[in-house]
Design an enzyme around this catalytic site. Structure first.
Site, PDB file in Angstrom:
ATOM      1  N   ASN A   1       0.856  -1.191   0.000  1.00 63.48           N
ATOM      2  CA  ASN A   1       0.000   0.000   0.000  1.00 63.48           C
ATOM      3  C   ASN A   1       0.891   1.239   0.000  1.00 63.48           C
ATOM      4  O   ASN A   1       2.117   1.120  -0.031  1.00 63.48           O
ATOM      5  CB  ASN A   1      -0.937  -0.028   1.210  1.00 63.48           C
ATOM      6  CG  ASN A   1      -0.158  -0.156   2.503  1.00 63.48           C
ATOM      7  OD1 ASN A   1       0.608   0.720   2.867  1.00 63.48           O
ATOM      8  ND2 ASN A   1      -0.319  -1.285   3.185  1.00 63.48           N
TER       9      ASN A   1
ATOM     10  N   ASP B   1      -3.081  -6.441   3.375  1.00 65.81           N
ATOM     11  CA  ASP B   1      -4.232  -7.208   3.851  1.00 65.81           C
ATOM     12  C   ASP B   1      -4.180  -8.695   3.515  1.00 65.81           C
ATOM     13  O   ASP B   1      -4.668  -9.524   4.271  1.00 65.81           O
ATOM     14  CB  ASP B   1      -5.521  -6.626   3.255  1.00 65.81           C
ATOM     15  CG  ASP B   1      -5.628  -5.153   3.553  1.00 65.81           C
ATOM     16  OD1 ASP B   1      -5.873  -4.817   4.704  1.00 65.81           O
ATOM     17  OD2 ASP B   1      -5.405  -4.328   2.624  1.00 65.81           O
TER      18      ASP B   1
ATOM     19  N   PRO C   1      -2.367 -12.364   9.155  1.00 67.57           N
ATOM     20  CA  PRO C   1      -2.816 -12.379  10.555  1.00 67.57           C
ATOM     21  C   PRO C   1      -3.069 -10.958  11.060  1.00 67.57           C
ATOM     22  O   PRO C   1      -2.429 -10.011  10.590  1.00 67.57           O
ATOM     23  CB  PRO C   1      -1.640 -13.023  11.299  1.00 67.57           C
ATOM     24  CG  PRO C   1      -0.505 -13.050  10.350  1.00 67.57           C
ATOM     25  CD  PRO C   1      -1.030 -12.880   8.965  1.00 67.57           C
TER      26      PRO C   1
ATOM     27  N   LYS D   1     -13.726  -1.251  15.535  1.00 67.65           N
ATOM     28  CA  LYS D   1     -12.379  -1.834  15.457  1.00 67.65           C
ATOM     29  C   LYS D   1     -11.702  -1.837  16.824  1.00 67.65           C
ATOM     30  O   LYS D   1     -11.053  -2.802  17.209  1.00 67.65           O
ATOM     31  CB  LYS D   1     -11.506  -1.003  14.497  1.00 67.65           C
ATOM     32  CG  LYS D   1     -11.443  -1.576  13.087  1.00 67.65           C
ATOM     33  CD  LYS D   1     -10.478  -0.755  12.236  1.00 67.65           C
ATOM     34  CE  LYS D   1     -10.567  -1.189  10.791  1.00 67.65           C
ATOM     35  NZ  LYS D   1      -9.578  -2.161  10.412  1.00 67.65           N
TER      36      LYS D   1
ATOM     37  N   LEU E   1      -2.297  -8.428  13.338  1.00 65.74           N
ATOM     38  CA  LEU E   1      -1.178  -8.193  14.266  1.00 65.74           C
ATOM     39  C   LEU E   1      -1.632  -7.484  15.541  1.00 65.74           C
ATOM     40  O   LEU E   1      -1.197  -7.821  16.645  1.00 65.74           O
ATOM     41  CB  LEU E   1      -0.079  -7.370  13.571  1.00 65.74           C
ATOM     42  CG  LEU E   1       0.980  -8.147  12.801  1.00 65.74           C
ATOM     43  CD1 LEU E   1       0.414  -9.113  11.793  1.00 65.74           C
ATOM     44  CD2 LEU E   1       1.958  -7.208  12.119  1.00 65.74           C
TER      45      LEU E   1
ATOM     46  N   LYS F   1       8.863 -15.674 -11.857  1.00 69.46           N
ATOM     47  CA  LYS F   1       8.010 -14.536 -12.258  1.00 69.46           C
ATOM     48  C   LYS F   1       7.035 -15.046 -13.312  1.00 69.46           C
ATOM     49  O   LYS F   1       7.477 -15.594 -14.331  1.00 69.46           O
ATOM     50  CB  LYS F   1       8.897 -13.426 -12.826  1.00 69.46           C
ATOM     51  CG  LYS F   1       8.112 -12.236 -13.300  1.00 69.46           C
ATOM     52  CD  LYS F   1       9.002 -11.157 -13.890  1.00 69.46           C
ATOM     53  CE  LYS F   1       8.146  -9.997 -14.359  1.00 69.46           C
ATOM     54  NZ  LYS F   1       8.291  -9.679 -15.739  1.00 69.46           N
TER      55      LYS F   1
END
Ligand SMILES: Cc1cc2nc3c(=O)[nH]c(=O)nc-3n(C[C@H](O)[C@H](O)[C@H](O)COP(=O)(O)O)c2cc1C
Length: 429
Positions: A221, A292, A320, A356, A322, A302
């Site tokens: 990201n 994600d 997972p 959350k 974290l 590749k």
């Protein structure tokens, strides 16, 4: 948003270390950041760095010992300078100047300024490794750190001018500038040099993680690591012992100086570091933007452009969680801050953040909208809402340095409250 150094009076003093050749870079950076800079050199520094260069870069006369005895001065120069400054920076600090200061000696202009000043003093020693580790120097270093307002910037390790590799290199001018900016970014002006995190062990995670798609490509990201690295560095200036676990980041290298950095690539690697070190930490700030999804199988080749859509369409699983794992395993009294990069309307963001916070079980959650102009990934500023279990605090658009201070304030308060609760006392903030 004006920078934190705009209009601040910064007195930059150089003493007789060869690192004084870097002082002009610092002066130039501070002036560019809007500070009003005056320079001072000791007689030894004058032989190593040009006072003319410092005068040109600071746009003002560069002071030396001889100026103290100018009969046209109606007030002693060391008092004038000590009172003019909002911040004194000693870069580099030689062993001799350190010795004079620790003994309370006013011998020379710089030594007298250091005794006369009542503002914070940012100190960056520089010397040969053996000199630095000499018990007398270490003793003096401990003494000056006990003086009010002293903000130490430990020398870094590296190749020294004496051809030796080891501790003793002056903190990078970019780091010194960052430290000066960080001091003036604290909202409570009176507390700018407070070392409230002294003795605390903090782990910060920063940057994005990379999950391999194949041998060449990764899923990641846009996180740059800026927010996490600044949080780590500000905590260090406030006295914490800081570890930084980070994925690939793009921040100036000197910003990571003085912090134990543990570079990782994937979420799994980050999780291993965090769980290994969790038991000995007082607080953890999970600022990293963990990717994600990850592939169940690692591809050691590749794939072709033509095969890629098929590869991307299947074989993925969630990485997972974290933050939830840290929350589950945390020892009593350990404070946990999470970050949630979200997009959408204000009310929906806060509601998602609350959900959350409850689901993950951390103490604090910073809801970080990433769809607003001028804030979030890669920007200098940030904003959003800091959530606790029974409160919501709006964080208007502010510099990431100011946000780092505010998050550390909240973590500190949460930590103290948890410690008091663990002691059975009913202390609240
Ligand atoms: C070329 C040269 C480089 C030096 N580098 C350092 C240094 O890095 N650190 C240090 O503490 N002293 C260094 N010294 C010794 C100091 O200049 C000396 O101790 C001096 O008295 C320092 O005075 P001051 O603290 O008033 O500037 C160096 C001396 C020379 C000649």
């Amino acid at each position: 948003m004006p920078g934190p150094l705009v209009g601040r009076h910064v007195l930059v003093a150089a003493s007789g270390s060869i690192a004084a050749v870097k002082t002009p870079l610092l002066v130039s950076a501070l002036v560019k950041a809007g500070a009003v800079v005056r320079c001072l050199v000791t007689p030894s520094a004058e032989r190593l760095v040009s006072a003319v260069a410092l005068a040109s870069l600071s746009r003002h006369h560069c002071y030396c010992d001889g100026d103290q005895w100018d009969p046209s001065r109606s007030r002693p120069l060391h008092i004038e300078l000590a009172e003019w400054a909002d911040l004194v920076v000693v870069a580099p600090m030689s062993a001799s100047t350190l010795s004079r200061w620790s003994q309370g000696s006013g011998e020379g202009l710089l030594a007298s300024v250091l005794l006369a000043t009542e503002v914070p003093v940012l100190v960056a020693p520089a010397m040969n490794t053996a000199m630095w580790h000499h018990p007398a120097v270490q003793q003096n270093w401990r003494v000056v750190q006990s003086f009010p307002g002293v903000v130490p910037l430990l020398p870094a390790s590296g190749l020294l001018a004496c051809d030796r590799r080891g501790d003793g290199r002056m903190a990078d001018p970019m780091l010194i500038e960052l430290a000066a900016a960080a001091l003036f970014s604290r909202s409570e002006e009176g507390a700018i040099a407070d070392r409230d995190w002294e003795g605390k062990h903090l782990m910060v995670s920063a940057g994005a993680t990379h999950e391999p798609i194949d041998q060449a490509r990764v899923l990641t990201n846009r996180s740059t690591g800026h927010m996490g690295v600044l949080l780590a560095q500000v905590a260090r200036l406030r006295g914490a012992t800081v570890q930084l676990v980070h994925g690939p980041i793009s921040v100036p290298e000197p910003w990571c100086e003085g912090i134990e950095c543990i570079p990782v690539t994937t979420a799994d690697e980050m999780q291993r570091v965090l769980s290994d070190r969790q038991p000995s930490l007082d607080a953890i700030a999970m600022v990293a933007a963990v990717a994600d999804l990850r592939r169940a199988e690692r591809l050691e080749t590749k794939v072709s452009k033509q095969q890629l859509p098929e590869l991307l369409a299947s074989g993925w699983s969630q990485v997972p969680d974290l933050l939830a794992a840290l929350s589950k395993h945390r020892p009593r009294g350990q404070t946990l801050l999470g970050f949630a990069a979200l997009a959408g309307e204000d009310a929906a963001l806060i509601a998602q953040g609350k959900a959350k916070l409850d689901a993950k079980g951390c103490d604090l959650l910073m809801v970080n909208p990433i769809d607003r102009l001028g804030q979030g990934f890669g920007d200098q500023a940030n904003g959003g809402w800091l959530l606790g279990h029974d409160w919501t605090h709006e964080m208007p658009l502010m510099s990431k340095l100011t946000m780092a201070h505010q998050l550390l304030d909240a973590m500190y308060q949460s930590h103290i409250a948890a410690a008091a609760a663990a002691d059975g006392r009913n202390e609240s903030w």
